[in-house]
Design a protein around this motif. Sequence first.
Motif, PDB file in Angstrom:
ATOM      1  N   LYS A 169       0.824  -1.208   0.000  1.00 24.66           N
ATOM      2  CA  LYS A 169       0.000   0.000   0.000  1.00 24.66           C
ATOM      3  C   LYS A 169       0.857   1.257   0.000  1.00 24.66           C
ATOM      4  CE  LYS A 169      -3.694   2.597   0.667  1.00 24.66           C
ATOM      5  NZ  LYS A 169      -4.688   2.840  -0.397  1.00 24.66           N
ATOM      6  N   ARG A 170       2.035   1.167   0.588  1.00 25.00           N
ATOM      7  CA  ARG A 170       2.931   2.320   0.635  1.00 25.00           C
ATOM      8  C   ARG A 170       3.355   2.763  -0.762  1.00 25.00           C
ATOM      9  NH1 ARG A 170       8.622   2.504   4.111  1.00 25.00           N
ATOM     10  NH2 ARG A 170       9.445   4.418   3.192  1.00 25.00           N
ATOM     11  N   PHE A 171       3.397   1.809  -1.710  1.00 27.19           N
ATOM     12  CA  PHE A 171       3.895   2.125  -3.044  1.00 27.19           C
ATOM     13  C   PHE A 171       2.824   2.087  -4.129  1.00 27.19           C
ATOM     14  CE2 PHE A 171       7.519   0.509  -0.640  1.00 27.19           C
ATOM     15  CZ  PHE A 171       8.462   1.494  -0.870  1.00 27.19           C
ATOM     16  N   ALA A 172       1.710   1.411  -3.888  1.00 26.57           N
ATOM     17  CA  ALA A 172       0.694   1.290  -4.946  1.00 26.57           C
ATOM     18  C   ALA A 172      -0.666   1.017  -4.324  1.00 26.57           C
ATOM     19  CB  ALA A 172       1.051   0.161  -5.916  1.00 26.57           C
ATOM     20  N   ASP A 173      -1.717   1.337  -5.084  1.00 27.02           N
ATOM     21  CA  ASP A 173      -3.090   1.102  -4.637  1.00 27.02           C
ATOM     22  C   ASP A 173      -3.727  -0.086  -5.343  1.00 27.02           C
ATOM     23  OD1 ASP A 173      -3.278   3.223  -2.793  1.00 27.02           O
ATOM     24  OD2 ASP A 173      -3.591   4.658  -4.419  1.00 27.02           O
ATOM     25  N   GLU A 174      -2.943  -0.780  -6.172  1.00 26.79           N
ATOM     26  CA  GLU A 174      -3.497  -1.928  -6.887  1.00 26.79           C
ATOM     27  C   GLU A 174      -2.493  -3.070  -6.870  1.00 26.79           C
ATOM     28  OE1 GLU A 174      -4.626  -3.202 -11.464  1.00 26.79           O
ATOM     29  OE2 GLU A 174      -5.116  -1.163 -10.804  1.00 26.79           O
ATOM     30  N   VAL A 175      -2.993  -4.285  -6.692  1.00 31.26           N
ATOM     31  CA  VAL A 175      -2.134  -5.455  -6.707  1.00 31.26           C
ATOM     32  C   VAL A 175      -2.769  -6.518  -7.601  1.00 31.26           C
ATOM     33  CG1 VAL A 175      -3.198  -6.469  -4.652  1.00 31.26           C
ATOM     34  CG2 VAL A 175      -0.891  -7.143  -5.277  1.00 31.26           C
ATOM     35  N   LEU A 176      -1.927  -7.168  -8.392  1.00 31.37           N
ATOM     36  CA  LEU A 176      -2.363  -8.285  -9.229  1.00 31.37           C
ATOM     37  C   LEU A 176      -1.719  -9.546  -8.679  1.00 31.37           C
ATOM     38  CD1 LEU A 176      -3.722  -9.494 -11.764  1.00 31.37           C
ATOM     39  CD2 LEU A 176      -1.617  -8.957 -13.011  1.00 31.37           C
ATOM     40  N   VAL A 177      -2.535 -10.488  -8.237  1.00 30.77           N
ATOM     41  CA  VAL A 177      -2.035 -11.724  -7.646  1.00 30.77           C
ATOM     42  C   VAL A 177      -2.032 -12.808  -8.716  1.00 30.77           C
ATOM     43  CG1 VAL A 177      -2.368 -13.446  -5.835  1.00 30.77           C
ATOM     44  CG2 VAL A 177      -2.977 -11.056  -5.407  1.00 30.77           C
ATOM     45  N   LEU A 178      -0.874 -13.444  -8.922  1.00 30.04           N
ATOM     46  CA  LEU A 178      -0.760 -14.547  -9.878  1.00 30.04           C
ATOM     47  C   LEU A 178      -0.717 -15.859  -9.119  1.00 30.04           C
ATOM     48  CD1 LEU A 178       1.962 -13.245 -12.367  1.00 30.04           C
ATOM     49  CD2 LEU A 178      -0.471 -12.743 -12.279  1.00 30.04           C
ATOM     50  N   TYR A 179      -1.531 -16.798  -9.542  1.00 34.79           N
ATOM     51  CA  TYR A 179      -1.475 -18.102  -8.893  1.00 34.79           C
ATOM     52  C   TYR A 179      -1.544 -19.212  -9.924  1.00 34.79           C
ATOM     53  CZ  TYR A 179      -6.616 -17.586  -9.108  1.00 34.79           C
ATOM     54  OH  TYR A 179      -7.900 -17.375  -9.504  1.00 34.79           O
ATOM     55  N   ASP A 180      -1.045 -20.382  -9.515  1.00 29.31           N
ATOM     56  CA  ASP A 180      -0.971 -21.527 -10.418  1.00 29.31           C
ATOM     57  C   ASP A 180      -2.371 -21.957 -10.844  1.00 29.31           C
ATOM     58  OD1 ASP A 180       1.601 -21.246  -9.699  1.00 29.31           O
ATOM     59  OD2 ASP A 180       1.713 -23.059  -8.470  1.00 29.31           O
ATOM     60  N   GLY A 181      -2.430 -22.643 -11.973  1.00 26.58           N
ATOM     61  CA  GLY A 181      -3.718 -23.040 -12.518  1.00 26.58           C
ATOM     62  C   GLY A 181      -4.393 -24.162 -11.773  1.00 26.58           C
ATOM     63  N   ASP A 182      -3.658 -24.921 -10.923  1.00 25.57           N
ATOM     64  CA  ASP A 182      -4.311 -26.030 -10.231  1.00 25.57           C
ATOM     65  C   ASP A 182      -5.200 -25.514  -9.096  1.00 25.57           C
ATOM     66  OD1 ASP A 182      -2.551 -25.307  -8.238  1.00 25.57           O
ATOM     67  OD2 ASP A 182      -1.220 -27.013  -8.526  1.00 25.57           O
ATOM     68  N   ALA A 183      -6.094 -26.360  -8.650  1.00 26.13           N
ATOM     69  CA  ALA A 183      -7.074 -25.961  -7.637  1.00 26.13           C
ATOM     70  C   ALA A 183      -6.406 -25.549  -6.327  1.00 26.13           C
ATOM     71  CB  ALA A 183      -8.053 -27.105  -7.393  1.00 26.13           C
ATOM     72  N   ALA A 184      -5.335 -26.284  -5.965  1.00 34.16           N
ATOM     73  CA  ALA A 184      -4.632 -25.956  -4.718  1.00 34.16           C
ATOM     74  C   ALA A 184      -4.033 -24.558  -4.796  1.00 34.16           C
ATOM     75  CB  ALA A 184      -3.540 -26.993  -4.455  1.00 34.16           C
ATOM     76  N   GLY A 185      -3.481 -24.227  -5.956  1.00 32.97           N
ATOM     77  CA  GLY A 185      -2.900 -22.905  -6.132  1.00 32.97           C
ATOM     78  C   GLY A 185      -3.941 -21.810  -6.031  1.00 32.97           C
ATOM     79  N   GLN A 186      -5.135 -22.063  -6.580  1.00 35.99           N
ATOM     80  CA  GLN A 186      -6.205 -21.079  -6.515  1.00 35.99           C
ATOM     81  C   GLN A 186      -6.663 -20.863  -5.076  1.00 35.99           C
ATOM     82  OE1 GLN A 186      -9.440 -21.763  -9.235  1.00 35.99           O
ATOM     83  NE2 GLN A 186      -8.086 -22.528 -10.837  1.00 35.99           N
ATOM     84  N   ARG A 187      -6.864 -21.947  -4.363  1.00 40.44           N
ATOM     85  CA  ARG A 187      -7.314 -21.820  -2.968  1.00 40.44           C
ATOM     86  C   ARG A 187      -6.269 -21.098  -2.127  1.00 40.44           C
ATOM     87  NH1 ARG A 187      -9.088 -27.164  -3.936  1.00 40.44           N
ATOM     88  NH2 ARG A 187      -7.221 -27.998  -2.925  1.00 40.44           N
ATOM     89  N   ALA A 188      -4.986 -21.396  -2.376  1.00 37.04           N
ATOM     90  CA  ALA A 188      -3.917 -20.745  -1.613  1.00 37.04           C
ATOM     91  C   ALA A 188      -3.897 -19.250  -1.873  1.00 37.04           C
ATOM     92  CB  ALA A 188      -2.565 -21.366  -1.976  1.00 37.04           C
ATOM     93  N   ALA A 189      -4.139 -18.863  -3.118  1.00 42.03           N
ATOM     94  CA  ALA A 189      -4.102 -17.445  -3.463  1.00 42.03           C
ATOM     95  C   ALA A 189      -5.288 -16.690  -2.885  1.00 42.03           C
ATOM     96  CB  ALA A 189      -4.069 -17.274  -4.980  1.00 42.03           C
ATOM     97  N   LEU A 190      -6.467 -17.335  -2.866  1.00 42.65           N
ATOM     98  CA  LEU A 190      -7.669 -16.665  -2.377  1.00 42.65           C
ATOM     99  C   LEU A 190      -7.624 -16.423  -0.875  1.00 42.65           C
ATOM    100  CD1 LEU A 190     -10.376 -18.512  -4.493  1.00 42.65           C
ATOM    101  CD2 LEU A 190      -9.672 -16.134  -4.715  1.00 42.65           C
ATOM    102  N   ARG A 191      -6.893 -17.286  -0.152  1.00 37.49           N
ATOM    103  CA  ARG A 191      -6.797 -17.106   1.294  1.00 37.49           C
ATOM    104  C   ARG A 191      -6.001 -15.849   1.616  1.00 37.49           C
ATOM    105  NH1 ARG A 191      -5.844 -22.784   1.364  1.00 37.49           N
ATOM    106  NH2 ARG A 191      -3.605 -22.417   1.464  1.00 37.49           N
ATOM    107  N   GLY A 192      -6.557 -15.045   2.455  1.00 37.08           N
ATOM    108  CA  GLY A 192      -5.836 -13.863   2.928  1.00 37.08           C
ATOM    109  C   GLY A 192      -6.004 -12.623   2.091  1.00 37.08           C
ATOM    110  N   LEU A 193      -6.671 -12.723   0.928  1.00 38.16           N
ATOM    111  CA  LEU A 193      -6.791 -11.539   0.077  1.00 38.16           C
ATOM    112  C   LEU A 193      -7.742 -10.497   0.644  1.00 38.16           C
ATOM    113  CD1 LEU A 193      -6.646 -12.841  -3.597  1.00 38.16           C
ATOM    114  CD2 LEU A 193      -4.828 -12.143  -2.063  1.00 38.16           C
ATOM    115  N   ASN A 194      -8.562 -10.897   1.614  1.00 34.20           N
ATOM    116  CA  ASN A 194      -9.412  -9.908   2.278  1.00 34.20           C
ATOM    117  C   ASN A 194      -8.589  -8.814   2.957  1.00 34.20           C
ATOM    118  OD1 ASN A 194     -11.891 -10.917   1.561  1.00 34.20           O
ATOM    119  ND2 ASN A 194     -12.156 -12.145   3.411  1.00 34.20           N
ATOM    120  N   LEU A 195      -7.338  -9.139   3.291  1.00 31.27           N
ATOM    121  CA  LEU A 195      -6.462  -8.136   3.896  1.00 31.27           C
ATOM    122  C   LEU A 195      -6.307  -6.920   2.997  1.00 31.27           C
ATOM    123  CD1 LEU A 195      -3.567 -10.257   5.459  1.00 31.27           C
ATOM    124  CD2 LEU A 195      -5.129  -8.752   6.686  1.00 31.27           C
ATOM    125  N   PHE A 196      -6.246  -7.141   1.692  1.00 32.83           N
ATOM    126  CA  PHE A 196      -6.111  -6.018   0.766  1.00 32.83           C
ATOM    127  C   PHE A 196      -7.333  -5.107   0.838  1.00 32.83           C
ATOM    128  CE2 PHE A 196      -3.129  -8.968  -1.445  1.00 32.83           C
ATOM    129  CZ  PHE A 196      -2.018  -8.154  -1.404  1.00 32.83           C
TER     130      PHE A 196
END
Length: 642
Positions: free
Chosen positions: A294-321
Amino acid sequence: MIKQSTVDQILAAAQVEDVIGDYVNLKRRGSNLLGLCPFHNEKTPSFTVSPSKNLFKCFGCGIGGSPVTFLMEHESFTYPEALRHLAKKYNIKIEEEQQSQEHLEEQKHKESLLIINQMASQFFVDQLSTEEGRSIGLSYFKHRGLLESTLEQFGLGYGPRDPKSFVNYATGQGYKLDLLTQLGLVSKSGYDFFRERVIFPFHNLSGKVIGFGGRILKENVKAPKYLNSPETPIYNKRQTLYGLYQAKKTIRQEGKCILVEGYMDVLSLHQNGISNAVASSGTSLTSEQVRLIKRFADEVLVLYDGDAAGQRAALRGLNLFLEFDVNVKLATLPDGHDPDTYVRELGSTAFSTYLDEHGQDFILLLAKNIVRDHKNDPVQKSVAIRELVDSIALIGNQIKRAVYTKECATILDIDESSLIKEANKVIRKTIQRKQLQRPRDTKPVPQKHIDFDPNEDHSQGIRAIVDDTDYQERDIIRVLFTDGTKKHSSEEDLSVAEYVLANLHGVIELVKDPLCKEILIEYQAELEKERVPDQQHWLSHENENVRRMAVDLLSDKWTYADWSKRGLELQTQKPIEENFVKDSYQVIMRYKLKKINERIQEIKALFDKQEDESRDILLITAYQRLLQDRQQLAGELGVTVF
C-alpha cells in the motif's frame, strides 16, 4: 541522534529544486518548476516544485513534501538517513546528541548484524566462482535461465558443502560466533546453516541485507527444501517481501504491484522486464506485507498456479487487501505453469498481454465462482454468498462498496437490498466486536451527549460533543502552518502561532482530531522552549501523517495571478499573503462559534430529560449565556445565526 541545531542547518540549506533536480528533469513554469512525476507513470507533467515554499507536490498521485520527504519516498531512506544524505550533499558536519547507553548499544548491535549479513552475502556470491559453486550453484541458476545481470542485481549466491566453510572464514575475519549464531548463519552446534544450497538474500527498503533464504538442490533428502533466516532484530518475515527493494521504483511508477509466491517467479519476471513483481516467500500474506504494498501502490495483481490448490492458496488472505483499501485482481495461469515457466515460454510482451486480458477483480471473481460452482445447490450458494458479503463489508469506501454490491447482485441474480442489509449487519457486528475488545482502562467515547456539570463555566462555550472530524480544527492548523512564524500586527513581539495558541489555552485537550491535537501539543511544547516551528519543521516531520497534512495545507494546485505586473491591483481586499492577521483571528472565532453551537444543541437535548427544577434553572442560565456569546461572535464574524 542528530542534534536539533544540525537538523535545522540541514533543513535550511536543502533547496527542493536542487535536491529533486538530481532525479527529475524540471522546467520553469512561472514561479514554480514542473516535471514528470518519478512516483507514477504520467505523460502530462503534474509534478510541481515550489522553490519559494521549498516543497514539492504531485497533483496526480498526491505525494508531496520537503526535500527530506522526497528522499525518504524516492530512495526509501529513513528520516535520519535522508538528513545524513543532505548533510553530505551540502558539506554540513553532523553533530550528535548524547543518547542513552541502552539506545546506543541497541543501535550498535543492529549495525553489527547488518555488517555481518553483508559480509555473508558477499561470501555466498564469491562461492559461485569456485569449482564447486560453478558446478552446482551457478549451473542451477543457468539451468533456470537466469543471466549474470540478474544474479548480480539480486545478490544470488551459493553455500558450499563443507560444514565449516563459512564459520571458519567469518571467525577468521574477526566476526563473533554468537552474532553469527543469532543471525542463523551458524547453527548452535557450530556448523554452517546454509550448506549445499543456492542463496537468495532478503533486502530491506534501503537495500541492506537483512536475511537469507536457501534452497537445497539434492533430491530425496530429509532436509527441508527451503530454509530461511530466523527472526532477528533486523529481520521479520512478516514485514518482508522478496524483491521489493528491486521492484519499489517500478511499482510506484506504474501504481501496481504483482504478487507471486516464489523467488524464481520474481527473478524470471524481473529478468523479462516485468520489474514490479514481489513474493511473499511462501508465507501466508500478512497485514504488514499489505501495508508495504500500500505504501507504493493502490493496486495489486495476484498470480497463482492453474491447479485448484494454487487457486485456494491465493484466495486465502486476500481480504487483507480490502481492509487496507488496495484494489486487488487475480490472474489464473494455465495448468502446469507458474509465473517463472510461463513468462519464459511466452516472452515478456505476450505474458504482459496475458495478464492484462486475464486479470479479474477479486470481488467480482468470487461472485462469478459462486454462480459457476453452486448453480444448482441453494444451500451452498447461500453460504458462499455470505462469505462474499463478509468480503464486501471490509471495503471502507461507501461508494466503492455500493458499486460492488450492485455488480455482485447482478451477477448473482438476487435483490441488491438483501446484500446491502447483510453487509450492514456485518459492519455493525465488526464495530461492536472492536468496542468489546477495547482495553478496560480505556473509557468509551460518547457518541451523542456528554455529562453536564452545572458548576462548570460555560461562558466560553468550549465543551464539545464528540463527532466527526472538525473542519475548524484543520483550519487552525492551516493558519499555523502557513503563517505561524509571522509577526502578529497587533503586538509586534507576538507571532501568529503564539497568538493562536494563547487563544486556544485550555481547550487543546478537547480537540477531537487526533492528528490536529498532536500538532497543537507539539506547537505548545516548542513555544515553551521559545521556538516557533517553521514550515520545514512540519514538511520534514518524522511522523508521515504530519508531513502529509503539511503538504496538503501548504500546497495549492491553483495560484493567484500577479495582476500588478499588468498594471492592475486588487481594489477590494489585501493580497492573500497579507491577510494572515485577519485570517488567524477569524479562524479562532469560527472555531469558538462552532463549539458554542454544539453546546447549545446539547443543552436543548438535555431539557427534556431533567426532572429537577433547580437543575433546569442552571441549564437555562447556561443556555442564555451561550446564546449571548454566540450572538457576539456572530456579529464580529459578520454572520447570521438562528
